[in-house]
Motif scaffolding. Sequence first.
Motif, short mmCIF file in Angstrom:
data_model
loop_
_atom_site.label_atom_id
_atom_site.label_comp_id
_atom_site.label_asym_id
_atom_site.label_seq_id
_atom_site.Cartn_x
_atom_site.Cartn_y
_atom_site.Cartn_z
N MET A 286 0.82 -1.21 0.00
CA MET A 286 0.00 0.00 0.00
C MET A 286 0.86 1.26 0.00
O MET A 286 0.49 2.26 -0.61
CB MET A 286 -0.99 -0.03 1.16
CG MET A 286 -2.09 -1.07 0.91
SD MET A 286 -3.38 -1.09 2.16
CE MET A 286 -2.52 -1.89 3.50
N GLY B 259 1.73 1.71 -3.42
CA GLY B 259 0.53 2.17 -4.12
C GLY B 259 0.31 3.66 -3.96
O GLY B 259 -0.08 4.35 -4.91
N ARG B 260 0.56 4.19 -2.76
CA ARG B 260 0.40 5.64 -2.55
C ARG B 260 1.43 6.42 -3.35
O ARG B 260 1.12 7.47 -3.92
CB ARG B 260 0.47 5.97 -1.05
CG ARG B 260 -0.73 5.44 -0.29
CD ARG B 260 -0.79 5.96 1.13
NE ARG B 260 0.33 5.60 1.98
CZ ARG B 260 0.45 4.45 2.65
NH1 ARG B 260 -0.47 3.51 2.53
NH2 ARG B 260 1.49 4.23 3.43
N HIS C 15 0.42 6.24 -6.93
CA HIS C 15 -0.78 7.05 -7.14
C HIS C 15 -0.39 8.45 -7.63
O HIS C 15 -0.93 8.95 -8.61
CB HIS C 15 -1.57 7.14 -5.83
CG HIS C 15 -2.77 8.02 -5.89
ND1 HIS C 15 -3.89 7.69 -6.59
CD2 HIS C 15 -3.02 9.21 -5.31
CE1 HIS C 15 -4.79 8.65 -6.45
NE2 HIS C 15 -4.27 9.59 -5.66
N VAL D 249 -3.04 -2.52 -6.58
CA VAL D 249 -3.35 -1.66 -5.44
C VAL D 249 -4.07 -0.45 -5.99
O VAL D 249 -3.53 0.27 -6.83
CB VAL D 249 -2.07 -1.24 -4.68
CG1 VAL D 249 -2.42 -0.29 -3.55
CG2 VAL D 249 -1.34 -2.47 -4.15
N THR E 213 -5.88 3.15 -5.22
CA THR E 213 -5.77 4.23 -4.23
C THR E 213 -6.63 5.40 -4.67
O THR E 213 -6.62 5.75 -5.85
CB THR E 213 -4.30 4.70 -4.11
OG1 THR E 213 -3.48 3.57 -3.81
CG2 THR E 213 -4.13 5.75 -3.04
N GLN F 196 -7.75 2.50 0.09
CA GLN F 196 -6.92 1.61 -0.71
C GLN F 196 -7.50 0.21 -0.69
O GLN F 196 -8.08 -0.23 0.32
CB GLN F 196 -5.47 1.56 -0.20
CG GLN F 196 -4.73 2.87 -0.47
CD GLN F 196 -3.25 2.71 -0.23
OE1 GLN F 196 -2.81 2.69 0.90
NE2 GLN F 196 -2.49 2.63 -1.31
#
Length: 135
Positions: free
Chosen positions: A27, A30-31, A34, A79, A81, A95
């Motif tokens: 995650m 993923g951020r 993003h 993932v 987001t 998420q």
Amino acid sequence: MTSPLYSDNGVLPFSGIVYHASYLRFMERGRTNHLRLMGAEQQTLFEQAHDETPGFAFVVRSMQIDFLKPARMDDVLDVVTWPVAVKGASITLGQEVRRGDHLLVKAEMRVAFISEGRAQPIPKSLRAVMKADLD
């Protein structure tokens, strides 16, 4: 935004099941992705933010996480987001970790913007890119 990941690290020995703490790393990636997928040049953005607020950082303030199904070694994971809510010094992000159409993990986290150890308003340059103009 969706970021593909491979679950081949963080697997429990002999089980083939992804260790729960590995999802936190997925995650986090993923951020980061993003912002990249939104077209943000992170180095430029952070230089601008540093000019406005020296010594800043984003820190996870809180997280709610639900583990619904396990991922397994060699699974290709996505993932997803998205921004949920924005306050002056924090943004709440949703998420999900997915394997195809299967939802494996869902989470909501509040990320705070700090400078010199104290919460500070998110600089306008970062708010714009993060789509933090939700309110």
